[in-house]
Design a protein around this motif. Structure first.
Motif, PDB file in Angstrom:
ATOM      1  N   ALA A  52       0.850  -1.185   0.000  1.00 46.85           N
ATOM      2  CA  ALA A  52       0.000   0.000   0.000  1.00 46.85           C
ATOM      3  C   ALA A  52       0.889   1.240   0.000  1.00 46.85           C
ATOM      4  O   ALA A  52       1.967   1.246   0.604  1.00 46.85           O
ATOM      5  CB  ALA A  52      -0.905   0.001   1.226  1.00 46.85           C
ATOM      6  N   HIS A  55       1.923   7.046   1.785  1.00 46.05           N
ATOM      7  CA  HIS A  55       1.119   8.120   2.366  1.00 46.05           C
ATOM      8  C   HIS A  55      -0.181   7.583   2.958  1.00 46.05           C
ATOM      9  O   HIS A  55      -0.743   8.193   3.874  1.00 46.05           O
ATOM     10  CB  HIS A  55       0.867   9.244   1.348  1.00 46.05           C
ATOM     11  CG  HIS A  55       0.052   8.869   0.156  1.00 46.05           C
ATOM     12  ND1 HIS A  55       0.519   8.076  -0.860  1.00 46.05           N
ATOM     13  CD2 HIS A  55      -1.221   9.201  -0.189  1.00 46.05           C
ATOM     14  CE1 HIS A  55      -0.414   7.940  -1.788  1.00 46.05           C
ATOM     15  NE2 HIS A  55      -1.485   8.613  -1.401  1.00 46.05           N
ATOM     16  N   LEU A  56      -0.661   6.440   2.489  1.00 47.95           N
ATOM     17  CA  LEU A  56      -1.818   5.811   3.116  1.00 47.95           C
ATOM     18  C   LEU A  56      -1.434   5.201   4.459  1.00 47.95           C
ATOM     19  O   LEU A  56      -2.168   5.309   5.452  1.00 47.95           O
ATOM     20  CB  LEU A  56      -2.406   4.738   2.209  1.00 47.95           C
ATOM     21  CG  LEU A  56      -3.430   5.191   1.149  1.00 47.95           C
ATOM     22  CD1 LEU A  56      -2.800   6.128   0.136  1.00 47.95           C
ATOM     23  CD2 LEU A  56      -4.057   3.979   0.470  1.00 47.95           C
ATOM     24  N   GLN A  57      -0.285   4.570   4.503  1.00 48.99           N
ATOM     25  CA  GLN A  57       0.183   3.996   5.767  1.00 48.99           C
ATOM     26  C   GLN A  57       0.379   5.087   6.824  1.00 48.99           C
ATOM     27  O   GLN A  57       0.001   4.919   7.988  1.00 48.99           O
ATOM     28  CB  GLN A  57       1.487   3.233   5.534  1.00 48.99           C
ATOM     29  CG  GLN A  57       1.340   2.051   4.574  1.00 48.99           C
ATOM     30  CD  GLN A  57       2.663   1.339   4.347  1.00 48.99           C
ATOM     31  OE1 GLN A  57       3.504   1.269   5.232  1.00 48.99           O
ATOM     32  NE2 GLN A  57       2.861   0.811   3.145  1.00 48.99           N
ATOM     33  N   LEU A 240     -10.177   0.329  -1.206  1.00 44.61           N
ATOM     34  CA  LEU A 240      -8.721   0.426  -1.161  1.00 44.61           C
ATOM     35  C   LEU A 240      -8.009  -0.844  -1.613  1.00 44.61           C
ATOM     36  O   LEU A 240      -6.799  -0.838  -1.802  1.00 44.61           O
ATOM     37  CB  LEU A 240      -8.266   0.757   0.268  1.00 44.61           C
ATOM     38  CG  LEU A 240      -8.760   2.069   0.878  1.00 44.61           C
ATOM     39  CD1 LEU A 240      -8.138   2.270   2.259  1.00 44.61           C
ATOM     40  CD2 LEU A 240      -8.446   3.262  -0.019  1.00 44.61           C
ATOM     41  N   HIS A 244      -5.315   0.561  -4.619  1.00 47.12           N
ATOM     42  CA  HIS A 244      -4.374   1.033  -3.600  1.00 47.12           C
ATOM     43  C   HIS A 244      -3.644  -0.101  -2.900  1.00 47.12           C
ATOM     44  O   HIS A 244      -2.931   0.146  -1.918  1.00 47.12           O
ATOM     45  CB  HIS A 244      -5.123   1.927  -2.608  1.00 47.12           C
ATOM     46  CG  HIS A 244      -5.805   3.092  -3.264  1.00 47.12           C
ATOM     47  ND1 HIS A 244      -5.128   4.209  -3.698  1.00 47.12           N
ATOM     48  CD2 HIS A 244      -7.109   3.277  -3.617  1.00 47.12           C
ATOM     49  CE1 HIS A 244      -5.973   5.048  -4.266  1.00 47.12           C
ATOM     50  NE2 HIS A 244      -7.176   4.512  -4.226  1.00 47.12           N
ATOM     51  N   TRP A 249      -6.633  -4.334   4.725  1.00 46.77           N
ATOM     52  CA  TRP A 249      -7.209  -3.272   5.550  1.00 46.77           C
ATOM     53  C   TRP A 249      -8.728  -3.343   5.577  1.00 46.77           C
ATOM     54  O   TRP A 249      -9.353  -2.790   6.471  1.00 46.77           O
ATOM     55  CB  TRP A 249      -6.776  -1.899   5.020  1.00 46.77           C
ATOM     56  CG  TRP A 249      -5.302  -1.669   5.103  1.00 46.77           C
ATOM     57  CD1 TRP A 249      -4.338  -2.538   5.550  1.00 46.77           C
ATOM     58  CD2 TRP A 249      -4.603  -0.487   4.706  1.00 46.77           C
ATOM     59  NE1 TRP A 249      -3.094  -1.986   5.454  1.00 46.77           N
ATOM     60  CE2 TRP A 249      -3.227  -0.715   4.940  1.00 46.77           C
ATOM     61  CE3 TRP A 249      -4.995   0.731   4.171  1.00 46.77           C
ATOM     62  CZ2 TRP A 249      -2.254   0.241   4.665  1.00 46.77           C
ATOM     63  CZ3 TRP A 249      -4.033   1.688   3.888  1.00 46.77           C
ATOM     64  CH2 TRP A 249      -2.686   1.442   4.141  1.00 46.77           C
ATOM     65  N   ALA A 287      -7.227   6.105   5.953  1.00 48.86           N
ATOM     66  CA  ALA A 287      -6.466   6.153   4.704  1.00 48.86           C
ATOM     67  C   ALA A 287      -7.307   6.588   3.513  1.00 48.86           C
ATOM     68  O   ALA A 287      -6.757   6.850   2.443  1.00 48.86           O
ATOM     69  CB  ALA A 287      -5.850   4.787   4.417  1.00 48.86           C
ATOM     70  N   ALA A 290      -6.523  10.153   2.148  1.00 55.81           N
ATOM     71  CA  ALA A 290      -5.192  10.151   1.528  1.00 55.81           C
ATOM     72  C   ALA A 290      -5.216   9.429   0.183  1.00 55.81           C
ATOM     73  O   ALA A 290      -4.549   9.848  -0.774  1.00 55.81           O
ATOM     74  CB  ALA A 290      -4.188   9.495   2.474  1.00 55.81           C
ATOM     75  N   ALA A 291      -5.987   8.346   0.090  1.00 55.14           N
ATOM     76  CA  ALA A 291      -6.043   7.589  -1.157  1.00 55.14           C
ATOM     77  C   ALA A 291      -6.702   8.392  -2.270  1.00 55.14           C
ATOM     78  O   ALA A 291      -6.208   8.415  -3.415  1.00 55.14           O
ATOM     79  CB  ALA A 291      -6.805   6.289  -0.924  1.00 55.14           C
TER      80      ALA A 291
END
Length: 417
Positions: A52, A55-57, A240, A244, A249, A287, A290-291
């Motif tokens: 992933a 920036h999502l993490q 996601l 992504h 998740w 997330a 951000a995604a």
């Protein structure tokens, strides 16, 4: 006297999910024996080295101290706002955060939506081939799947006239899987417009599985369905997991569009069912913003030279070089759906082939009939392995098909003799 075994729900006997079924169980047995397998049965990016986006993490890490309480049954407000803004930007009508539902993956939301919609005996029009969760969820919510054909000879695209001919007084919804799993077909605007018109004429709900909406190859362009549907009730699914690369998740969403007066009762039903399961996984929801608002991280993977594009090229080239295989080239998504042709196809059974491939060549694929088609000469592979591994896989597939073709020749000679 021993106690009687527990009975299970009778309708489970009608449900198939071979993607994680008998063959996958046999694969686990072989792994316990020490065999190293190449498992192409699941579109699971993390199992093939994808991660992933960072920036999502980070978004989850930054929000983790806010994840202890339940959230609203429809999802975190900021996550729903981000989804609503994303869909509004691409032309979805009547979209607001209140019409967004966050779930434990799209799978849960498919089940909730059919539970909200169906009474016993109601019918759902499903593509054949379909992603089998749609059939299973229809059956387990006391509905009846009715299949419209997406034939290889038509590039796995449906015929709107056939869809309309299948509509009955019990039909409640049309399911569209676009981009398509398992075939990789990508539906053109004109086709979608005709299907939307059918839904409008017959008062049906459009259920639009668009989880692969940004995984596109060459000059393919994705056409979202909701902007074309306008006031026609429409539920659009994504999440996601695929674009992504964050399957574990378990974050998916469904966006309800259409005339507010026509979808109000269905909205309340979805909200009630969401409340009964309290809420979806909270950490992963941090997330979503951000995604949807961050950098594109899938486009380079699908462009020439990118790993997914080159994996697809490896499959296309391997099929072209094989005397036993044919393929409608996938335009999108993470799969190819080859067919077996020629001498190897004589008496071919997709499940028997998949078992032999697993036992003799350590490769796990999904039989095509698992996707609710009447023919048995296809199988599905995922495009997630590296290109060189896929080339090796198709060499192994050809070895099995060489043996099957040889057996077919011997049987023909024996019959003549």
């Amino acid at each position: 006297m021993p106690a009687a075994p527990l009975k299970t729900r009778e309708r489970l006997s009608e449900v198939r999910y071979e993607i994680r079924g008998e063959l996958a169980r046999r694969a686990r047995e072989l792994e316990v024996q020490g065999r190293t397998l190449i498992k192409l049965n699941i579109g699971n990016p993390g199992a093939f080295g994808f991660r992933a986006p960072a920036h999502l993490q980070r978004a989850i890490v930054d929000g983790i101290d806010q994840t202890d309480p339940y959230t609203h049954q429809q999802g975190l407000p900021e996550a729903r706002e981000a989804v609503a803004a994303h869909y509004k930007a691409r032309g979805t009508p009547h979209v607001t955060p209140e019409r967004v539902f966050i779930g434990n993956g799209v799978s849960e939301l498919i089940d909730l939506s059919l539970r909200a919609l169906l009474n016993p005996g109601d019918e759902v029009l499903l593509p054949s081939p379909d992603y089998p969760l749609w059939s299973a969820a229809t059956i387990l919510n006391d509905g009846r799947p009715v299949y419209y054909r997406c034939l290889p000879s038509n590039g796995f695209l449906p015929d709107p006239d056939e869809i309309e001919a299948l509509v009955s007084s019990r039909t409640r919804a049309i399911v569209l899987i676009n981009p398509n799993n398992p075939t990789g077909a990508n539906y053109p605007r004109e086709l979608i417009e005709r299907i939307v018109a059918i839904a409008e004429r017959h008062g049906l709900l459009l259920l639009c599985d668009e989880i692969y909406d940004a995984i596109l190859y060459d000059d393919a362009a994705f056409q979202p369905i909701a902007p074309l549907a306008g006031d026609v009730p429409c539920l659009s699914f994504s999440g996601l997991s695929k674009v992504h690369r964050a399957c574990g998740w378990r974050v998916g969403w469904a966006v309800l569009s259409g005339d507010p007066m026509r979808v109000g009762a269905f909205h309340h039903a979805m909200d009630l069912l969401g409340a009964l399961r309290l809420c979806a996984n909270v950490p992963g929801q941090f997330a979503v913003q951000a995604a949807l608002q961050g950098d594109d991280t899938i486009g380079a993977l699908c462009a020439p030279g990118g790993r997914l594009h080159e994996a697809r090229r490896a499959v296309v080239d391997a099929v072209a070089a094989s005397p036993h295989l044919a393929l409608v080239t996938p335009d999108a998504a993470l799969y190819a759906f080859p067919s077996v042709v020629g001498e190897a196809a004589e008496g071919f059974d997709d499940h028997r082939f998949a078992l032999e491939l697993l036992e003799s060549e350590d490769v796990l694929v999904v039989p095509g009939s698992s996707f609710n088609v009447p023919y048995r000469n296809h199988f599905r592979v995922t495009l997630l392995p590296p290109p060189e591994q896929l080339r090796e896989v198709f060499e192994r597939i050809d070895r099995v098909l060489d043996r099957m073709a040889g057996a077919s020749r011997r049987d023909t000679r024996a019959a003549i003799a």
